[in-house]
Write a protein that holds these residues in place. Structure first.
Motif, PDB file in Angstrom:
ATOM      1  N   PRO A  85       0.831  -1.212   0.000  1.00  0.00           N
ATOM      2  CA  PRO A  85       0.000   0.000   0.000  1.00  0.00           C
ATOM      3  C   PRO A  85       0.866   1.262   0.000  1.00  0.00           C
ATOM      4  CG  PRO A  85      -0.100  -1.102   2.126  1.00  0.00           C
ATOM      5  CD  PRO A  85       0.656  -2.008   1.207  1.00  0.00           C
ATOM      6  N   PRO A  86       0.284   2.418  -0.370  1.00  0.00           N
ATOM      7  CA  PRO A  86       1.087   3.651  -0.455  1.00  0.00           C
ATOM      8  C   PRO A  86       1.783   4.026   0.856  1.00  0.00           C
ATOM      9  CG  PRO A  86      -1.038   3.973  -1.476  1.00  0.00           C
ATOM     10  CD  PRO A  86      -1.077   2.631  -0.826  1.00  0.00           C
ATOM     11  N   PHE A  99       9.923   2.903   0.151  1.00  0.00           N
ATOM     12  CA  PHE A  99       8.557   3.409   0.221  1.00  0.00           C
ATOM     13  C   PHE A  99       8.086   4.021  -1.089  1.00  0.00           C
ATOM     14  CE2 PHE A  99       9.630   3.445   4.810  1.00  0.00           C
ATOM     15  CZ  PHE A  99       8.587   2.650   5.248  1.00  0.00           C
ATOM     16  N   ARG A 100       8.958   4.787  -1.766  1.00  0.00           N
ATOM     17  CA  ARG A 100       8.478   5.485  -2.963  1.00  0.00           C
ATOM     18  C   ARG A 100       8.184   4.529  -4.112  1.00  0.00           C
ATOM     19  NH1 ARG A 100      12.919   6.376  -6.345  1.00  0.00           N
ATOM     20  NH2 ARG A 100      14.857   5.790  -5.338  1.00  0.00           N
ATOM     21  N   LYS A 101       8.790   3.329  -4.090  1.00  0.00           N
ATOM     22  CA  LYS A 101       8.494   2.335  -5.129  1.00  0.00           C
ATOM     23  C   LYS A 101       7.472   1.301  -4.654  1.00  0.00           C
ATOM     24  CE  LYS A 101      12.738   2.306  -7.818  1.00  0.00           C
ATOM     25  NZ  LYS A 101      13.806   1.424  -8.313  1.00  0.00           N
TER      26      LYS A 101
END
Length: 100
Positions: free
Chosen positions: A12-13, A38-40
């Motif tokens: 999840p984002p 996190f960004r990917k």
């Protein structure tokens, strides 16, 4: 016992690493240190198992985290990744006089 490097995708984002560790514990899988990107929306971890292929298949089919079905695969390291950002190889245009 064999140590297997795992790739975790389709996360999840936003999430917390302890929650993700708890999610794997619910499937009776004790993971090592989880390295998130996190960004990917991916993460990497290790675990010890006798049957790596069976474990990965079981996790990939069943594991969900906050309503997101996760992708679990063996970490291939740097092989099999395309360069980022993907750029096709540059083909020089032919010269007018025909010489390469």
């Amino acid at each position: 016992m064999e140590t297997v490097k795992l790739f975790i995708g389709k996360l999840p984002p936003s999430y917390s690493v302890p929650d993700l560790k708890e999610c794997f514990r619910a499937f009776f899988v004790e993971t090592g240190h989880i390295t998130p990107i996190f960004r990917k929306r991916i993460a990497f971890t290790t675990c010890n198992t006798d049957d790596p292929e069976g474990l990965i298949a079981r996790l990939d089919q069943n594991i969900t985290f906050h309503g997101h079905k996760l992708k679990v695969a063996r970490d291939r390291g740097k092989t099999g990744r395309r360069p980022y950002p993907h750029k096709p190889p540059r083909i020089p245009s032919p010269r007018i006089d025909g010489t390469p």
